[in-house]
Design an enzyme around this catalytic site. Structure first.
Site, PDB file in Angstrom:
ATOM      1  N   LEU A 100      31.715 -42.478 126.449  1.00  0.00           N
ATOM      2  CA  LEU A 100      32.663 -41.724 126.333  1.00  0.00           C
ATOM      3  C   LEU A 100      32.532 -40.987 127.744  1.00  0.00           C
ATOM      4  CD1 LEU A 100      32.029 -40.308 122.757  1.00  0.00           C
ATOM      5  CD2 LEU A 100      33.743 -41.742 123.426  1.00  0.00           C
ATOM      6  N   ASP A 101      33.672 -40.405 127.798  1.00  0.00           N
ATOM      7  CA  ASP A 101      33.719 -39.484 129.180  1.00  0.00           C
ATOM      8  C   ASP A 101      32.883 -38.160 129.256  1.00  0.00           C
ATOM      9  OD1 ASP A 101      35.647 -41.178 130.332  1.00  0.00           O
ATOM     10  OD2 ASP A 101      37.288 -39.773 129.650  1.00  0.00           O
ATOM     11  N   TYR A 102      32.482 -37.781 130.235  1.00  0.00           N
ATOM     12  CA  TYR A 102      31.546 -36.404 130.195  1.00  0.00           C
ATOM     13  C   TYR A 102      32.183 -35.307 129.474  1.00  0.00           C
ATOM     14  CZ  TYR A 102      28.903 -32.857 132.811  1.00  0.00           C
ATOM     15  OH  TYR A 102      28.113 -31.696 133.162  1.00  0.00           O
ATOM     16  N   THR A 104      34.379 -35.536 126.842  1.00  0.00           N
ATOM     17  CA  THR A 104      34.804 -36.116 125.626  1.00  0.00           C
ATOM     18  C   THR A 104      33.548 -36.045 124.527  1.00  0.00           C
ATOM     19  OG1 THR A 104      36.161 -38.003 126.429  1.00  0.00           O
ATOM     20  CG2 THR A 104      35.414 -38.210 124.177  1.00  0.00           C
ATOM     21  N   LYS A 188      43.384 -40.782 127.818  1.00  0.00           N
ATOM     22  CA  LYS A 188      43.578 -39.696 128.602  1.00  0.00           C
ATOM     23  C   LYS A 188      44.824 -40.379 129.664  1.00  0.00           C
ATOM     24  CE  LYS A 188      39.427 -37.502 128.979  1.00  0.00           C
ATOM     25  NZ  LYS A 188      38.106 -37.300 129.870  1.00  0.00           N
TER      26      LYS A 188
END
Ligand code: URA
Length: 233
Positions: A100-102, A104, A188
């Protein structure tokens, strides 16, 4: 058995990451460093990673974390940022299943089961991942139809997403989006392809496995029913 498969079966990491360990010269077989990916391992071989003997008898561990914003899904971060493993402190070596992104939040699995990791992250297995998404403005019906049909954005193809509109207020819209591929920044980028921005992103489910009532930063071991479900995918 091929060395990367052997290592991932012992719970060291996913097969792909194990290949990197081998190429980086961190793996020894019978006392000798091997960097050849085609190396086969026999039951009688002694295999070490970073000088630690690897055992195929390692217990498999399955953990669910509610990842908060502000940490990365890697084992070590070269920029020294907080990682999800700073939140799940156990003695055994585990690693995150996918990323998961930083910024998220939400459901992240951690395990030492390389086969399960492959199953969940491999695009061909189309495991559904569901996200709660807050989007700037109000996407039109035509825009949502486009995302449901699949798009190409910045040279990358994204399969169609299942989308339901949960509500809209104060110039923002809350969506539930289900995707199967897990490409980099997939949600995104899909939203950005509409000329809109994601304001908040949280993964709420992987297949039928739900985040439920775990608070931000909290984690728990999966129960037998949940691990059986993941293995059945
Ligand atoms: N899609 C994104 O854009 N980011 C994530 O972290 C997960 C899915």
């Amino acid at each position: 058995m091929r060395i990367n498969k052997y290592l991932s079966g012992c719970g060291i990491d996913s097969r792909r990451k194990c290949e990197k360990l081998i190429i980086d010269g961190r793996v020894r077989v019978n006392g000798k460093t091997v960097t050849e990916l085609a190396t086969d391992i026999k039951d009688s071989d002694s295999v070490e990673v970073d000088g630690h003997l690897v055992s195929s008898a390692q217990r498999k561990i399955y953990i669910m974390l509610n990842k908060p914003k502000g940490c990365v899904c890697t084992v070590n971060d070269e920029k020294g940022r907080k990682t999800v493993l700073d939140l799940v402190k156990i003695n055994q070596r585990i690693y995150p299943v996918g990323r998961l992104d930083y910024d998220t939040e939400g459901l992240l699995l951690l395990t030492n089961d390389g086969d399960l990791t492959n199953k969940i992250t491999h695009p061909k297995n189309t495991v559904k991942k569901t996200y709660s998404v807050r989007v700037e403005g109000e996407p039109t019906a035509a825009e949502l139809k486009r995302l449901r049909g699949g798009i190409e954005y910045n040279g990358v193809k994204y399969n169609g997403a299942e989308i339901s509109v949960v509500g809209a207020e104060n110039g923002e819209t809350k969506l539930l989006m289900t995707i199967t591929e897990g490409k980099n920044h997939e949600i995104k980028n899909m939203i950005e392809s509409l000329g809109r921005r994601v304001l908040f992103l949280k993964r709420v489910a992987i297949g039928d496995l739900r985040l439920g009532g775990l608070s931000r930063g909290e984690w728990r071991y999966l129960n037998a029913r949940e691990t059986d479900y993941l293995k059945s995918l």
